[in-house]
Design a protein around this motif. Structure first.
Motif, PDB file in Angstrom:
ATOM      1  N   THR A  72       0.822  -1.220   0.000  1.00  0.00           N
ATOM      2  CA  THR A  72       0.000   0.000   0.000  1.00  0.00           C
ATOM      3  C   THR A  72       0.852   1.265   0.000  1.00  0.00           C
ATOM      4  N   VAL A  73       2.171   1.124   0.060  1.00  0.00           N
ATOM      5  CA  VAL A  73       3.076   2.283   0.147  1.00  0.00           C
ATOM      6  C   VAL A  73       3.606   2.617  -1.248  1.00  0.00           C
ATOM      7  N   ARG A  74       3.189   3.753  -1.767  1.00  0.00           N
ATOM      8  CA  ARG A  74       3.632   4.137  -3.113  1.00  0.00           C
ATOM      9  C   ARG A  74       5.048   4.708  -3.102  1.00  0.00           C
TER      10      ARG A  74
ATOM     11  N   LYS B  16       9.819   7.220   1.147  1.00  0.00           N
ATOM     12  CA  LYS B  16      10.407   8.394   1.813  1.00  0.00           C
ATOM     13  C   LYS B  16       9.345   9.318   2.402  1.00  0.00           C
ATOM     14  N   PRO B  17       8.387   9.833   1.618  1.00  0.00           N
ATOM     15  CA  PRO B  17       7.374  10.702   2.233  1.00  0.00           C
ATOM     16  C   PRO B  17       6.493   9.972   3.237  1.00  0.00           C
ATOM     17  N   TYR B  18       6.271   8.682   3.021  1.00  0.00           N
ATOM     18  CA  TYR B  18       5.454   7.912   3.967  1.00  0.00           C
ATOM     19  C   TYR B  18       6.120   7.892   5.338  1.00  0.00           C
TER      20      TYR B  18
END
Length: 298
Positions: free
Chosen positions: A49-51, A54-56
């Motif tokens: 689910t993590v595209r 880094k921003p996540y």
């Protein structure tokens, strides 16, 4: 997805994540706690689910950092004397090739950031230092994009108004002047000491009431010189005080030991060839990890 992949992604970004937490919190020990808690949360995330990792992870660490700031508000209000950020021992020349990163972890900048609200500080750090877009920042701080733009503008103006209009000394000049200071202080050369201090030089000591230190900033070259003579000249003659040099917050710092016990970290701020500020961190709680070298990144 495996636990190993969670660990690999987190470890790769750990220097950046630590830097984000430290610049929001001003505390290396609290940043370590934030990263540990963030990793436990990250380990439960479905990586499918993590595209963009880094921003996540930046969002996750920012949220946890803001939670930590709010939890420590009462401790800050009850703090005895000036509150300074924890010193950050850096790997040699860790930040020197990146001027933005170097300034962002400087004690002078961290002291300015302390005058912002937690949300302003997080938005400023994520935008001005790390270059995240307004949408990612909005998600991290739980605000709308419009609000984040307004907060970013307000925080930037606030920092610019308080940031000195003079360039800080380059690393070579800073090291040279700090060494001259150390020689003058150790030998009791008062005239030499005064020649290195700006007329309005300031000594700010953070003891948290747990060790002997001035409860208010000492201002003026003569008064600061008297403090320095007492600490570094008389102190070395009357006790087993040992002085070393280190790179803390990307500036030359003086590290003082009494026997094997760390007594304090003293950071020097130099502008236009003169020492303008001393930041003396004496609170033993803030020295717990001061000898642990850190890697920072953006």
């Amino acid at each position: 997805m495996t636990t190993d992949e969670h660990a690999e992604r987190f470890t790769l970004l750990r220097p950046l994540l630590f830097t984000i937490a430290y610049e929001i919190l001003g505390s290396a020990t609290e940043s370590d706690d934030v990263l540990q808690d963030s990793y436990l949360r990250w380990a439960d995330v479905d990586l499918a689910t993590v595209r963009d990792t880094k921003p996540y992870l930046a969002r996750l660490v920012t949220r946890q950092s803001l939670n930590a700031v709010r939890a420590s508000t009462r401790r800050r209000e009850d703090y005895v004397g000036p509150w300074l950020p924890e010193p950050l021992l850096l790997d040699e020349n860790d930040a020197s090739a990146d001027a933005v990163l170097a300034e962002s972890v400087s004690m002078a900048m961290l002291v300015v950031l302390e005058t912002l609200t937690p949300d302003e500080r997080a938005v400023f750090v994520l935008r001005e230092v790390f270059g995240f877009n307004h949408h990612d920042i909005a998600s991290a701080v739980g605000k709308s994009v419009v609000t984040v733009r307004q907060v970013a503008h307000r925080a930037r103006k606030h920092v610019q108004a308080r940031r000195k209009c003079f360039e800080p000394a380059d690393p070579t000049t800073a090291a040279r002047i700090t060494e001259q200071f150390m020689t003058a202080a150790a030998t009791g050369d008062l005239a030499g000491l005064l020649s290195l201090l700006a007329p309005g030089a300031t000594w700010t000591a953070d003891s948290g009431g747990k060790t002997t230190a001035a409860r208010r900033p000492v201002v003026g070259a003569e008064k600061v010189a008297a403090v320095l003579m007492d600490l570094f000249h008389r102190g070395r003659r009357t006790s087993n005080l040992r002085i070393e040099m280190a790179n803390c917050n990307n500036t030359p710092a003086i590290v003082a030991y009494r026997g094997d016990r760390l007594e304090g970290v003293f950071l020097v701020e130099i502008v236009d060839g003169k020492i303008t500020n001393f930041y003396a961190i004496r609170n033993p709680d803030k020295l717990v990890t001061a000898t642990v070298p850190r890697r920072i990144s953006r």
